[in-house]
Scaffold this motif. Structure first.
Motif, PDB file in Angstrom:
ATOM      1  N   GLU A 157      -7.656   6.918  -0.126  1.00 26.45           N
ATOM      2  CA  GLU A 157      -7.504   6.860  -1.584  1.00 26.45           C
ATOM      3  C   GLU A 157      -8.515   7.769  -2.260  1.00 26.45           C
ATOM      4  O   GLU A 157      -8.192   8.546  -3.159  1.00 26.45           O
ATOM      5  N   ARG A 158      -9.768   7.673  -1.813  1.00 22.93           N
ATOM      6  CA  ARG A 158     -10.824   8.468  -2.431  1.00 22.93           C
ATOM      7  C   ARG A 158     -10.657   9.959  -2.153  1.00 22.93           C
ATOM      8  O   ARG A 158     -11.078  10.799  -2.944  1.00 22.93           O
ATOM      9  N   ILE A 191     -12.815   2.109 -12.618  1.00 21.85           N
ATOM     10  CA  ILE A 191     -11.482   2.506 -12.162  1.00 21.85           C
ATOM     11  C   ILE A 191     -10.605   2.979 -13.316  1.00 21.85           C
ATOM     12  O   ILE A 191      -9.439   3.317 -13.098  1.00 21.85           O
ATOM     13  N   THR A 205     -14.145  10.512   3.926  1.00 20.75           N
ATOM     14  CA  THR A 205     -12.934  11.106   3.350  1.00 20.75           C
ATOM     15  C   THR A 205     -12.643  12.488   3.912  1.00 20.75           C
ATOM     16  O   THR A 205     -11.572  13.035   3.671  1.00 20.75           O
ATOM     17  N   ALA A 218      -8.336  -1.946  -0.365  1.00 19.71           N
ATOM     18  CA  ALA A 218      -7.643  -1.112  -1.341  1.00 19.71           C
ATOM     19  C   ALA A 218      -8.498  -0.945  -2.591  1.00 19.71           C
ATOM     20  O   ALA A 218      -9.125  -1.888  -3.056  1.00 19.71           O
ATOM     21  N   GLY A 219      -8.521   0.263  -3.085  1.00 17.34           N
ATOM     22  CA  GLY A 219      -9.355   0.603  -4.226  1.00 17.34           C
ATOM     23  C   GLY A 219     -10.565   1.424  -3.838  1.00 17.34           C
ATOM     24  O   GLY A 219     -11.149   2.115  -4.673  1.00 17.34           O
ATOM     25  N   PHE A 220     -10.938   1.360  -2.529  1.00 14.70           N
ATOM     26  CA  PHE A 220     -12.060   2.162  -2.059  1.00 14.70           C
ATOM     27  C   PHE A 220     -11.809   2.691  -0.641  1.00 14.70           C
ATOM     28  O   PHE A 220     -12.731   3.041   0.080  1.00 14.70           O
ATOM     29  N   LYS A 239       1.573   2.821  -3.277  1.00 16.45           N
ATOM     30  CA  LYS A 239       0.386   3.468  -3.846  1.00 16.45           C
ATOM     31  C   LYS A 239       0.220   4.867  -3.282  1.00 16.45           C
ATOM     32  O   LYS A 239      -0.076   5.813  -4.021  1.00 16.45           O
ATOM     33  N   ASN A 291      -7.029   2.547 -10.415  1.00 20.84           N
ATOM     34  CA  ASN A 291      -7.207   1.605  -9.299  1.00 20.84           C
ATOM     35  C   ASN A 291      -7.813   2.236  -8.045  1.00 20.84           C
ATOM     36  O   ASN A 291      -7.487   1.827  -6.920  1.00 20.84           O
ATOM     37  N   VAL A 292      -8.713   3.211  -8.241  1.00 19.09           N
ATOM     38  CA  VAL A 292      -9.487   3.787  -7.151  1.00 19.09           C
ATOM     39  C   VAL A 292     -10.900   4.038  -7.663  1.00 19.09           C
ATOM     40  O   VAL A 292     -11.079   4.682  -8.707  1.00 19.09           O
ATOM     41  N   HIS A 304     -13.868   6.241  -7.014  1.00 17.12           N
ATOM     42  CA  HIS A 304     -13.974   7.504  -6.289  1.00 17.12           C
ATOM     43  C   HIS A 304     -15.180   7.564  -5.368  1.00 17.12           C
ATOM     44  O   HIS A 304     -15.095   8.038  -4.232  1.00 17.12           O
ATOM     45  N   GLN A 340       0.814  -1.216   0.000  1.00 22.01           N
ATOM     46  CA  GLN A 340       0.000   0.000   0.000  1.00 22.01           C
ATOM     47  C   GLN A 340       0.851   1.272   0.000  1.00 22.01           C
ATOM     48  O   GLN A 340       0.474   2.282  -0.613  1.00 22.01           O
TER      49      GLN A 340
END
Length: 298
Positions: A180-181, A257, A212, A174-176, A128, A156-157, A159, A125
């Motif tokens: 990340e968002r 993504i 977030t 990971a990805g959400f 990233k 790879n996110v 939103h 991670q």
């Protein structure tokens, strides 16, 4: 004289496999002027063999058979760059920029492949986070002084909840992840405006992980525009990636993504955005679908 330039982006999941499984037919039907490719897993010679007659610039991963990004075009680019961040950033095979001259204007096109990451594994991670930090620094440079720039690729996110069919099951993955968002909240908030962040998406610990706002306090927007969301509106998807397992594709249980992120000056020139979803599971030539849009330049 202004002209329309069609730009497509796709994670090919291996350019040689994509070429064997029908990519050429899609290229012929879609008629793009520029194609950005991610996860090519190959060298320049393999890309040129898969796309005969195209001009190709590429950056291979240091790990053979992994990652790799490229930009293929009908016309030669004036210059290409692969640097993103400092020497300590793991960006090989994950970021390439190309400048194209159209009349008196320069359009910068980026092919990006952000790390997948793994929430509970810092070794996976942390790269990233570093990559997203570098993107956050690079975007204002690309859009400075009214610059025309387009960042495309498998970022790879997802939103927002609209971008993942099963978002509730992914708020801690990971990805959400909220952090990340939050990067995308900043990328996509109008330039100079406070970033408010998204509301919590659950209860208790899930809400804490999903909010977030904690990562956006004091930040201001960069003004970039998600062309896919702007075109689709407030609807689920349209998704661009589906697992090869089970019935994800048939049930349209996917993730959005793959992006076209346009600089503030370029965004009003976009039109015709679409996801070229394969008609059936057995006609797919990648686990991602190309995302396509037209841009008026020159």
């Amino acid at each position: 004289m202004p002209r329309s330039v069609r730009i497509a982006s796709v994670n090919v999941n291996g350019i040689r496999a994509a070429a064997r499984n029908g990519m050429a037919a899609w290229v012929e039907a879609a008629q793009p002027d520029i194609i950005t490719l991610q996860e090519v897993r190959a060298e320049l010679e393999h890309l040129e063999a898969a796309l005969p007659g195209w001009r190709v610039v590429a950056d291979a991963s240091l790990q053979k058979g992994r990652a790799g990004v490229a930009i293929a075009s009908r016309e030669e680019c004036s210059i290409s760059r692969v640097e993103l961040g400092d020497d300590g950033l793991e960006s090989n095979g994950r970021w390439i920029e190309a400048d194209f001259e159209f009349g008196d204007e320069t359009l910068t096109v980026v092919s990006a492949y952000v790390f997948t990451g793994e929430a509970e594994t810092p070794a996976k991670q942390d790269p990233k986070w570093a990559f997203l930090d570098a993107m956050e620094r690079r975007l204002p440079e690309l859009s400075a002084d009214g610059g025309l720039a387009l960042v495309t690729g498998d970022l790879n996110v997802g939103h927002r909840p609209l971008d993942i069919k099963n978002w509730r099951g992914n708020v801690a993955k990971a990805g959400f992840l909220a952090r990340e968002r939050a990067y995308f909240d900043r990328f996509l908030t109008p330039e100079g405006e406070p970033v408010t962040g998204q509301e919590g998406l659950g209860r208790g610990k899930v809400a804490e992980l999903s909010d977030t706002r904690a990562f956006s306090e004091g930040a201001t927007g960069l003004g970039w525009v998600d062309i896919g969301r702007a075109a689709a509106g407030e609807v689920d998807g349209p998704y661009s990636w589906w697992s090869m397992r089970g019935k994800a594709f048939d049930n349209d249980s996917g993730w959005r993504i793959d992006y076209h992120l346009a600089s503030p000056a370029l965004a009003p020139r976009a039109s015709g955005y679409r996801v070229d979803r394969a008609p059936s599971y057995d006609t797919r030539w990648s686990d991602h679908s190309p995302v396509v849009a037209d841009y008026t330049v020159g």
